[in-house]
Design an enzyme around this catalytic site. Sequence first.
Site, PDB file in Angstrom:
ATOM      1  N   ASP A   1       1.164  -1.107   0.093  1.00  8.16           N
ATOM      2  CA  ASP A   1       0.287   0.006   0.112  1.00  8.16           C
ATOM      3  C   ASP A   1       0.714   1.212   0.299  1.00  8.16           C
ATOM      4  O   ASP A   1       0.777   2.268  -0.723  1.00  8.16           O
ATOM      5  CB  ASP A   1      -0.850  -0.384   1.171  1.00  8.16           C
ATOM      6  CG  ASP A   1      -2.039   1.105   1.273  1.00  8.16           C
ATOM      7  OD1 ASP A   1      -2.361   1.028   0.228  1.00  8.16           O
ATOM      8  OD2 ASP A   1      -2.175   1.627   1.963  1.00  8.16           O
TER       9      ASP A   1
ATOM     10  N   GLU B   1      -1.497  -5.010  -3.237  1.00  2.00           N
ATOM     11  CA  GLU B   1      -1.195  -4.820  -2.362  1.00  2.00           C
ATOM     12  C   GLU B   1       0.054  -5.640  -2.030  1.00  2.00           C
ATOM     13  O   GLU B   1       0.887  -5.107  -1.577  1.00  2.00           O
ATOM     14  CB  GLU B   1      -1.837  -4.006  -1.365  1.00  2.00           C
ATOM     15  CG  GLU B   1      -2.393  -2.950  -1.775  1.00  2.00           C
ATOM     16  CD  GLU B   1      -4.040  -2.229  -0.517  1.00  2.00           C
ATOM     17  OE1 GLU B   1      -4.315  -1.236  -1.024  1.00  2.00           O
ATOM     18  OE2 GLU B   1      -3.212  -2.713   0.301  1.00  2.00           O
TER      19      GLU B   1
END
Length: 189
Positions: free
Chosen positions: A51, A132
């Site tokens: 992320d 992610e």
Amino acid sequence: MLNIVDRGYVQSAINYHFKNEQLLLQAFIRKSFVQEHPDVHDNEILEFYGDEALDLYITRLMYKKFSKISGNFFVSEKNEGELTKLKSVYVSKRSLAQCSYNAGFYQFLYLGQSDIKNEVQKSQSVNEDLFEAIVGAVAVDCDWDFKTIDKVCETMLSMDSMNSYLCVLVQEKCQALGYGSPEYVPGIR
């Protein structure tokens, strides 16, 4: 764990080959699987780092596209609110999940019985997390080399259409047959 063909497929799809393939495998391991198999580690920390790497990639991309030094001042074509909205489009749950889903990565997830029962592998949230986690695994494997992370993020974000998934399959088949990578001509679909 993922077999060699699956590892090869995923690495080809994201345009990155791991030095430590265990990181790639870990990106696909959900917490529910670890609860039933405590000898492995889940993908949550990789997801966190992915992320952050993705945020940095998008921020740097917008910086290069919209900003410059003019005289002694830093100026941007977009204001803070516009940049924030633009970034949220790039990294939206729907967008990341669609990329991961279109690439077919969900089929390689390691799920615990509760996740299997609830059929979470095709959910938007799980596919976003997987996207992610894969980026995080790459970031760790390449020791945060920005050129590498940029290349992988660009490749993975282009998986937002089924055409991208089909291109990966064509590329993989061409390489397997010894033809090398196909050359793509812009504007031709």
